[in-house]
Design a protein around this motif. Structure first.
Motif, PDB file in Angstrom:
ATOM      1  N   PHE A 190     -26.875   8.087   9.835  1.00  0.00           N
ATOM      2  CA  PHE A 190     -27.374   8.033   8.534  1.00  0.00           C
ATOM      3  C   PHE A 190     -27.215   9.440   7.600  1.00  0.00           C
ATOM      4  O   PHE A 190     -27.408   9.422   6.340  1.00  0.00           O
ATOM      5  CB  PHE A 190     -29.058   7.649   8.400  1.00  0.00           C
ATOM      6  CG  PHE A 190     -29.304   6.463   8.810  1.00  0.00           C
ATOM      7  CD1 PHE A 190     -29.047   5.378   8.251  1.00  0.00           C
ATOM      8  CD2 PHE A 190     -29.992   6.337  10.206  1.00  0.00           C
ATOM      9  CE1 PHE A 190     -29.530   3.908   8.516  1.00  0.00           C
ATOM     10  CE2 PHE A 190     -30.063   4.842  10.766  1.00  0.00           C
ATOM     11  CZ  PHE A 190     -29.976   3.845   9.885  1.00  0.00           C
ATOM     12  N   PHE A 191     -26.889  10.530   8.200  1.00  0.00           N
ATOM     13  CA  PHE A 191     -26.886  11.761   7.469  1.00  0.00           C
ATOM     14  C   PHE A 191     -25.524  12.448   7.384  1.00  0.00           C
ATOM     15  O   PHE A 191     -25.148  12.861   6.624  1.00  0.00           O
ATOM     16  CB  PHE A 191     -27.863  12.964   8.031  1.00  0.00           C
ATOM     17  CG  PHE A 191     -29.363  12.188   7.728  1.00  0.00           C
ATOM     18  CD1 PHE A 191     -30.033  12.428   6.360  1.00  0.00           C
ATOM     19  CD2 PHE A 191     -30.005  11.521   8.641  1.00  0.00           C
ATOM     20  CE1 PHE A 191     -31.098  12.108   6.056  1.00  0.00           C
ATOM     21  CE2 PHE A 191     -31.242  11.245   8.349  1.00  0.00           C
ATOM     22  CZ  PHE A 191     -31.962  11.382   7.169  1.00  0.00           C
ATOM     23  N   TYR A 192     -25.147  12.434   8.884  1.00  0.00           N
ATOM     24  CA  TYR A 192     -23.479  13.231   8.995  1.00  0.00           C
ATOM     25  C   TYR A 192     -22.403  12.848   8.201  1.00  0.00           C
ATOM     26  O   TYR A 192     -21.745  13.632   7.691  1.00  0.00           O
ATOM     27  CB  TYR A 192     -23.308  13.400  10.549  1.00  0.00           C
ATOM     28  CG  TYR A 192     -22.020  14.077  10.915  1.00  0.00           C
ATOM     29  CD1 TYR A 192     -22.278  15.566  10.888  1.00  0.00           C
ATOM     30  CD2 TYR A 192     -20.707  13.511  10.987  1.00  0.00           C
ATOM     31  CE1 TYR A 192     -21.281  16.447  11.062  1.00  0.00           C
ATOM     32  CE2 TYR A 192     -19.839  14.537  11.287  1.00  0.00           C
ATOM     33  CZ  TYR A 192     -19.995  15.961  11.409  1.00  0.00           C
ATOM     34  OH  TYR A 192     -18.895  16.797  11.486  1.00  0.00           O
ATOM     35  N   PRO A 193     -22.364  11.550   7.717  1.00  0.00           N
ATOM     36  CA  PRO A 193     -21.367  11.039   7.056  1.00  0.00           C
ATOM     37  C   PRO A 193     -21.200  11.581   5.692  1.00  0.00           C
ATOM     38  O   PRO A 193     -20.566  11.977   5.102  1.00  0.00           O
ATOM     39  CB  PRO A 193     -21.307   9.487   7.064  1.00  0.00           C
ATOM     40  CG  PRO A 193     -21.952   9.408   8.508  1.00  0.00           C
ATOM     41  CD  PRO A 193     -22.975  10.288   8.549  1.00  0.00           C
ATOM     42  N   ALA A 194     -22.487  11.573   5.130  1.00  0.00           N
ATOM     43  CA  ALA A 194     -22.863  12.152   3.693  1.00  0.00           C
ATOM     44  C   ALA A 194     -22.677  13.826   3.678  1.00  0.00           C
ATOM     45  O   ALA A 194     -22.001  14.293   2.651  1.00  0.00           O
ATOM     46  CB  ALA A 194     -23.919  11.570   3.337  1.00  0.00           C
ATOM     47  N   TYR A 195     -23.121  14.147   4.899  1.00  0.00           N
ATOM     48  CA  TYR A 195     -23.176  15.838   4.583  1.00  0.00           C
ATOM     49  C   TYR A 195     -21.853  16.280   4.965  1.00  0.00           C
ATOM     50  O   TYR A 195     -21.415  17.272   4.459  1.00  0.00           O
ATOM     51  CB  TYR A 195     -24.004  16.170   5.877  1.00  0.00           C
ATOM     52  CG  TYR A 195     -25.483  16.269   5.585  1.00  0.00           C
ATOM     53  CD1 TYR A 195     -26.032  15.710   4.392  1.00  0.00           C
ATOM     54  CD2 TYR A 195     -26.370  16.228   6.484  1.00  0.00           C
ATOM     55  CE1 TYR A 195     -27.294  15.690   4.080  1.00  0.00           C
ATOM     56  CE2 TYR A 195     -27.839  16.334   6.285  1.00  0.00           C
ATOM     57  CZ  TYR A 195     -28.348  15.656   5.084  1.00  0.00           C
ATOM     58  OH  TYR A 195     -29.631  15.652   4.844  1.00  0.00           O
ATOM     59  N   SER A 196     -20.820  15.597   5.684  1.00  0.00           N
ATOM     60  CA  SER A 196     -19.508  16.148   6.098  1.00  0.00           C
ATOM     61  C   SER A 196     -18.636  15.457   5.295  1.00  0.00           C
ATOM     62  O   SER A 196     -17.235  15.661   5.374  1.00  0.00           O
ATOM     63  CB  SER A 196     -19.286  15.821   7.647  1.00  0.00           C
ATOM     64  OG  SER A 196     -19.325  14.377   7.735  1.00  0.00           O
ATOM     65  N   ARG A 197     -18.961  14.766   4.195  1.00  0.00           N
ATOM     66  CA  ARG A 197     -17.930  14.368   3.239  1.00  0.00           C
ATOM     67  C   ARG A 197     -16.971  15.271   2.535  1.00  0.00           C
ATOM     68  O   ARG A 197     -15.672  14.904   2.569  1.00  0.00           O
ATOM     69  CB  ARG A 197     -18.477  13.341   2.079  1.00  0.00           C
ATOM     70  CG  ARG A 197     -17.690  12.556   1.432  1.00  0.00           C
ATOM     71  CD  ARG A 197     -18.563  11.754   0.284  1.00  0.00           C
ATOM     72  NE  ARG A 197     -19.445  10.906   1.244  1.00  0.00           N
ATOM     73  CZ  ARG A 197     -20.577  10.430   0.717  1.00  0.00           C
ATOM     74  NH1 ARG A 197     -21.237  11.082  -0.199  1.00  0.00           N
ATOM     75  NH2 ARG A 197     -21.239   9.602   1.620  1.00  0.00           N
ATOM     76  N   ASP A 198     -17.516  16.395   2.421  1.00  0.00           N
ATOM     77  CA  ASP A 198     -16.702  17.407   1.725  1.00  0.00           C
ATOM     78  C   ASP A 198     -16.206  18.539   2.891  1.00  0.00           C
ATOM     79  O   ASP A 198     -15.333  19.638   2.534  1.00  0.00           O
ATOM     80  CB  ASP A 198     -17.568  18.294   0.842  1.00  0.00           C
ATOM     81  CG  ASP A 198     -18.593  19.039   1.254  1.00  0.00           C
ATOM     82  OD1 ASP A 198     -19.037  18.919   2.398  1.00  0.00           O
ATOM     83  OD2 ASP A 198     -19.165  19.769   0.674  1.00  0.00           O
ATOM     84  N   GLY A 199     -16.273  18.142   3.948  1.00  0.00           N
ATOM     85  CA  GLY A 199     -15.631  18.728   5.127  1.00  0.00           C
ATOM     86  C   GLY A 199     -16.503  20.007   5.658  1.00  0.00           C
ATOM     87  O   GLY A 199     -16.221  20.827   6.594  1.00  0.00           O
ATOM     88  N   ASP A 200     -17.673  20.271   4.990  1.00  0.00           N
ATOM     89  CA  ASP A 200     -18.391  21.318   5.380  1.00  0.00           C
ATOM     90  C   ASP A 200     -20.031  20.967   5.117  1.00  0.00           C
ATOM     91  O   ASP A 200     -20.386  20.528   4.265  1.00  0.00           O
ATOM     92  CB  ASP A 200     -18.126  22.599   4.249  1.00  0.00           C
ATOM     93  CG  ASP A 200     -18.894  23.880   4.684  1.00  0.00           C
ATOM     94  OD1 ASP A 200     -19.299  24.054   5.880  1.00  0.00           O
ATOM     95  OD2 ASP A 200     -19.418  24.591   3.592  1.00  0.00           O
TER      96      ASP A 200
END
Length: 135
Positions: free
Chosen positions: A88-98
């Protein structure tokens, strides 16, 4: 009965503490002119609160029947939290690679509060079980 229902006391401390942390979190974001409701902050507080209640509720429910496995069940609850984070969180948080500090704080603050209370109350629950006479 576990000294005035330990589970109810857990919930009655967890929810106001998460609400207070959420308000303080928003005040800090506001003081730094950052977006208040970005980084999935509401979802993070809600999911961490719900998961803490469910996990501790299950530990409490099965405390006597699975007394010797409570530690493993607690660790399984932590695994569930990690799964929720990565789904639920990692895909959105890592979308920009950081992962930014704001994204980290949005998830970690409620996670840490819930984990601390779960650990504290699980420890109290086990101590009470240890002290109670065997039937």
């Amino acid at each position: 009965m576990l000294k005035r229902n330990l589970f109810a006391r857990f919930i009655l401390l967890l929810l106001p503490l998460l609400l207070l942390a959420f308000v303080v979190h928003l005040v800090v974001l506001s003081s730094k002119d950052l977006p208040l409701f970005g980084n999935l902050i509401i979802r993070s507080y809600v999911i961490n609160g719900v998961l803490a209640i469910v996990i501790f509720g299950l530990l409490f429910r099965f405390r006597e029947r699975l007394k010797n496995q409570i530690g493993f069940l607690f660790m399984a609850g932590s695994l569930v939290k990690f799964v929720f984070f990565f789904v639920f969180f990692y895909p959105a948080y890592s979308r920009d690679g950081d992962m930014s500090g704001q994204e980290f704080a949005a998830f970690f603050v409620p996670y840490a509060i819930a984990l601390f209370l779960e650990t504290f109350y699980a420890s109290r629950m086990l101590k009470i079980l240890e002290e109670s006479p065997e039937d």
